[in-house]
Design an enzyme around this catalytic site. Structure first.
Site, mmCIF file in Angstrom:
data_model
loop_
_atom_site.group_PDB
_atom_site.id
_atom_site.type_symbol
_atom_site.label_atom_id
_atom_site.label_comp_id
_atom_site.label_asym_id
_atom_site.label_seq_id
_atom_site.Cartn_x
_atom_site.Cartn_y
_atom_site.Cartn_z
ATOM 1 N N LYS A 155 0.857 -1.192 0.000
ATOM 2 C CA LYS A 155 0.000 0.000 0.000
ATOM 3 C C LYS A 155 0.888 1.234 0.000
ATOM 4 C CE LYS A 155 -1.606 2.902 2.692
ATOM 5 N NZ LYS A 155 -1.563 4.051 1.782
ATOM 6 N N GLU A 182 -0.985 7.612 -0.318
ATOM 7 C CA GLU A 182 -2.023 8.078 -1.233
ATOM 8 C C GLU A 182 -1.515 9.184 -2.158
ATOM 9 O OE1 GLU A 182 -5.564 9.502 0.633
ATOM 10 O OE2 GLU A 182 -6.765 8.888 -1.089
ATOM 11 N N GLY A 190 7.284 5.266 7.908
ATOM 12 C CA GLY A 190 6.481 6.492 7.967
ATOM 13 C C GLY A 190 6.677 7.177 9.301
ATOM 14 N N GLU A 238 4.162 8.412 14.825
ATOM 15 C CA GLU A 238 2.786 8.364 15.326
ATOM 16 C C GLU A 238 1.992 7.220 14.681
ATOM 17 O OE1 GLU A 238 0.875 12.065 14.554
ATOM 18 O OE2 GLU A 238 -1.073 11.284 15.205
ATOM 19 N N GLY A 266 3.308 4.676 13.149
ATOM 20 C CA GLY A 266 4.010 3.452 13.539
ATOM 21 C C GLY A 266 3.469 2.915 14.858
ATOM 22 N N GLU A 287 10.107 1.454 10.427
ATOM 23 C CA GLU A 287 11.184 2.416 10.143
ATOM 24 C C GLU A 287 10.535 3.786 10.229
ATOM 25 O OE1 GLU A 287 13.108 5.081 8.804
ATOM 26 O OE2 GLU A 287 13.010 4.223 6.777
ATOM 27 N N CYS A 333 13.946 10.711 6.321
ATOM 28 C CA CYS A 333 14.047 10.294 7.718
ATOM 29 C C CYS A 333 15.492 10.360 8.211
ATOM 30 C CB CYS A 333 13.450 8.909 7.915
ATOM 31 S SG CYS A 333 14.012 7.725 6.703
ATOM 32 N N GLU A 364 10.850 16.197 14.452
ATOM 33 C CA GLU A 364 11.233 15.979 13.049
ATOM 34 C C GLU A 364 10.528 17.044 12.206
ATOM 35 O OE1 GLU A 364 9.769 12.333 11.112
ATOM 36 O OE2 GLU A 364 11.790 12.110 10.299
HETATM 37 P P1 NDP Z 1 2.313 8.627 7.683
HETATM 38 O O1 NDP Z 1 3.073 7.894 8.700
HETATM 39 O O2 NDP Z 1 0.989 9.177 7.998
HETATM 40 O O3 NDP Z 1 2.099 7.692 6.377
HETATM 41 C C1 NDP Z 1 2.943 6.631 5.990
HETATM 42 C C2 NDP Z 1 2.102 5.516 5.398
HETATM 43 O O4 NDP Z 1 1.201 4.997 6.381
HETATM 44 C C3 NDP Z 1 1.231 5.962 4.240
HETATM 45 O O5 NDP Z 1 1.124 4.933 3.287
HETATM 46 C C4 NDP Z 1 -0.108 6.197 4.918
HETATM 47 O O6 NDP Z 1 -1.182 6.133 4.026
HETATM 48 C C5 NDP Z 1 -0.137 5.038 5.897
HETATM 49 N N1 NDP Z 1 -1.046 5.215 7.028
HETATM 50 C C6 NDP Z 1 -1.522 6.372 7.569
HETATM 51 N N2 NDP Z 1 -2.351 6.093 8.596
HETATM 52 C C7 NDP Z 1 -2.399 4.745 8.711
HETATM 53 C C8 NDP Z 1 -3.087 3.861 9.587
HETATM 54 N N3 NDP Z 1 -3.869 4.283 10.572
HETATM 55 N N4 NDP Z 1 -2.918 2.531 9.430
HETATM 56 C C9 NDP Z 1 -2.096 2.061 8.453
HETATM 57 N N5 NDP Z 1 -1.459 2.853 7.584
HETATM 58 C C10 NDP Z 1 -1.578 4.179 7.708
HETATM 59 O O7 NDP Z 1 3.232 9.749 7.163
HETATM 60 P P2 NDP Z 1 2.768 11.011 6.316
HETATM 61 O O8 NDP Z 1 2.979 10.577 4.956
HETATM 62 O O9 NDP Z 1 1.426 11.549 6.647
HETATM 63 O O10 NDP Z 1 3.828 12.053 6.851
HETATM 64 C C11 NDP Z 1 3.653 12.670 8.128
HETATM 65 C C12 NDP Z 1 4.966 12.853 8.794
HETATM 66 O O11 NDP Z 1 5.563 11.581 9.028
HETATM 67 C C13 NDP Z 1 5.996 13.591 7.988
HETATM 68 O O12 NDP Z 1 5.851 14.942 8.063
HETATM 69 C C14 NDP Z 1 7.253 13.072 8.618
HETATM 70 O O13 NDP Z 1 7.525 13.777 9.797
HETATM 71 C C15 NDP Z 1 6.946 11.653 8.931
HETATM 72 N N6 NDP Z 1 7.391 10.710 7.897
HETATM 73 C C16 NDP Z 1 8.505 9.993 8.132
HETATM 74 C C17 NDP Z 1 8.966 9.137 7.174
HETATM 75 C C18 NDP Z 1 10.175 8.337 7.371
HETATM 76 O O14 NDP Z 1 10.755 7.878 6.402
HETATM 77 N N7 NDP Z 1 10.608 8.135 8.588
HETATM 78 C C19 NDP Z 1 8.322 8.988 5.894
HETATM 79 C C20 NDP Z 1 7.133 9.780 5.743
HETATM 80 C C21 NDP Z 1 6.712 10.582 6.733
HETATM 81 P P3 NDP Z 1 -1.762 7.448 3.284
HETATM 82 O O15 NDP Z 1 -0.628 8.362 3.052
HETATM 83 O O16 NDP Z 1 -2.310 6.882 2.035
HETATM 84 O O17 NDP Z 1 -2.786 7.966 4.204
#
Ligand code: NDP
Length: 442
Positions: A141, A144, A194, A197, A199, A216, A250, A343
């Site tokens: 997945k 989005e 991601g 939060e 995670g 991660e 990250c 972050e």
């Molecule tokens: P998220 O952690 O929200 O999203 C990462 C993935 O998780 C996306 O595919 C998202 O789907 C999915 N997701 C969101 N909510 C859920 C849930 N409840 N259950 C399962 N999957 C879920 O990161 P964001 O993209 O919104 O970014 C927000 C912040 O996170 C950034 O500003 C940054 O600080 C951090 N981040 C860190 C990353 C890293 O590599 N460490 C990578 C990306 C973000 P969808 O997007 O389709 O809703």
């Protein structure tokens, strides 16, 4: 608008998990040699699509085309590296009484891969290659905001002969599709990259069925510059260590810890570098930094400048349409300031000064995260002492490198658990089974 694609829902997740479950028995039973060949064929096929994927990724995520090309270069290397794995998933023979005991590695089963928007295909193939090599089938997945390269990858995998149902992509929201993957009884493991939060939410959801999880997550990495460092080299490397991918990384070294005695000289050198950064159209060959991913992300990043902070200097960014944000250096910053603790995930770096090695280590570790970091010094013994003392999954000395196909990558503390890449990633996609064969009457 780049493209319009249907938004998947929970039903499509269920269908994809059923397809992955259906494909699992024959994929896991495939001889190691045949599975290795399938991954080599996939790598070869991907090689023919690298430029197409790089351009699609640059448009998908708004990243500089030179970065996108680098990322796509690694896709082939990664599949080739893990094509060596099926024939090297070794076990142990263990001396026991009454017979012979040995271990084998079994695939975990159907694996749900949930990936972010900052490195859309890269983070997906870090998970796909070891998962498939170990005999798992997957449902991916993507975020989005950036589903295009993941969808194209699935087509290329099918063209390369990866059997139906082994790789499935569901492009839908996290709060529905992602959550369903986490809860689905047919999914044995979730590999997530991601925010910390989300995670946490995933770990909580997976606990219900004791689903395997690797996470991660975020980072707040330190770039430590000692007074004895080659300051020019450190200043040349520092900007892209935090402003690469517009800071949406990250591993971004978003805290520069610089020894007090060389702080002013270092800032002077840094300023020249930051001001010469080329920020602009991602598809322009000379661009080093593109825009932020979304209006929302720009708002989040901007909010850090609304705090009581001091801007030392900024680079430039285009005017007009696009989520532009000029590379920004804040100094002086206190370790207690929000920008030094959270972050940012955007092109802002906090410069903090320290006195002596012990304080540098203490400051580097004063964070909930532990993903990456760098140390700049010409004293080899100090470099190794500090590298051992900093609580982080990856550290580079006189370099900003964080990632190589053959070395493990992952976090300490709230940056997550489990390792990607290198031989260690295979631990995350296999279960160890012990088999005892009785050779004497029991
Ligand atoms: P998220 O952690 O929200 O999203 C990462 C993935 O998780 C996306 O595919 C998202 O789907 C999915 N997701 C969101 N909510 C859920 C849930 N409840 N259950 C399962 N999957 C879920 O990161 P964001 O993209 O919104 O970014 C927000 C912040 O996170 C950034 O500003 C940054 O600080 C951090 N981040 C860190 C990353 C890293 O590599 N460490 C990578 C990306 C973000 P969808 O997007 O389709 O809703």
């Amino acid at each position: 608008m780049l493209e319009e694609i249907p938004r998947a829902g929970v039903e499509q997740v269920d269908e994809a998990v059923a397809r992955a479950g259906g494909a699992l028995p024959s994929w896991r039973r495939l001889s190691p040699g045949d599975r290795a060949r399938a991954l080599r064929d996939l790598a070869e096929n991907l090689e023919g699509h690298l430029e197409e994927l790089a351009v699609l990724e640059a448009r998908n995520a708004g990243k500089a085309i030179s970065d996108a090309r680098g990322e796509m270069g690694m896709v082939v290397e990664t599949f080739r590296y893990y094509a060596g794995a099926p024939e090297r998933l070794l076990g142990d023979t263990i001396p026991v009484s009454g017979g012979q005991a040995f271990t084998v590695r079994e695939p975990v089963g159907v694996v749900g891969l949930i990936t972010p928007w900052n490195f859309p295909l890269t983070i997906a193939y870090w998970k796909l290659a070891p998962a498939l090599a170990a005999g798992n089938t997957v449902v991916l997945k993507p975020a989005e905001l950036t589903p295009l390269t993941a969808l194209r990858f699935a087509q290329i995998a099918a063209e390369a002969g990866i059997p139906d149902g082994v790789v499935n992509v569901v492009a839908g929201p996290g709060r529905t599709c992602g959550q369903r993957l986490v809860e689905h009884p047919g999914v044995a493991k979730i590999a997530f990259t991601g925010s910390t939060e989300v995670g946490r939410t995933i770990a909580r959801g997976a606990a219900e069925s004791i689903k395997r999880v690797t996470l991660e997550l975020g980072g707040k990495s330190a770039n430590i510059v000692f007074a004895d460092a080659d300051l020019e080299a450190a200043a040349v490397a520092a900007p892209m260590a935090v402003f690469g991918n517009a800071g949406q990384d990250c591993c971004a070294r978003s805290r520069i810890l610089v020894e007090e005695s060389v702080r002013d000289r270092f800032l002077e050198l840094l300023e020249a570098q930051v001001k010469s950064l080329r920020v602009g159209d991602p598809l322009d060959e000379s661009t080093q930094m593109g825009p932020l991913i979304s209006a929302g992300q720009r708002e989040t990043v901007s909010s850090f400048l609304e705090d009581d902070v001091e801007i030392a200097f900024r680079g430039s960014a285009p005017e007009g349409p696009g989520f532009w944000f000029a590379p920004t250096v804040l100094a002086p910053v206190a370790l207690t300031d929000r920008v030094a603790r959270e972050e940012v995930f955007g092109p802002i770096v906090a410069v903090i000064s320290f006195t002596g090695e012990a304080q540098a280590i203490e400051m580097a570790n004063d964070t909930i995260y532990g993903l990456s970091g760098s140390i700049w010094t010409t004293d080899g013994a100090r470099a190794l002492r500090v590298a051992r003392a900093v609580e982080t999954g990856v550290l580079s000395i006189n370099s900003n490198s964080s990632v190589r196909v053959s070395t493990p990558f992952g976090g300490f503390k709230q940056s997550g658990y489990g390792r990607e890449l290198g031989p260690h990633a295979l631990d995350a996609y296999t279960e160890v089974k012990t088999i005892f064969y009785a050779t004497e009457e029991q």
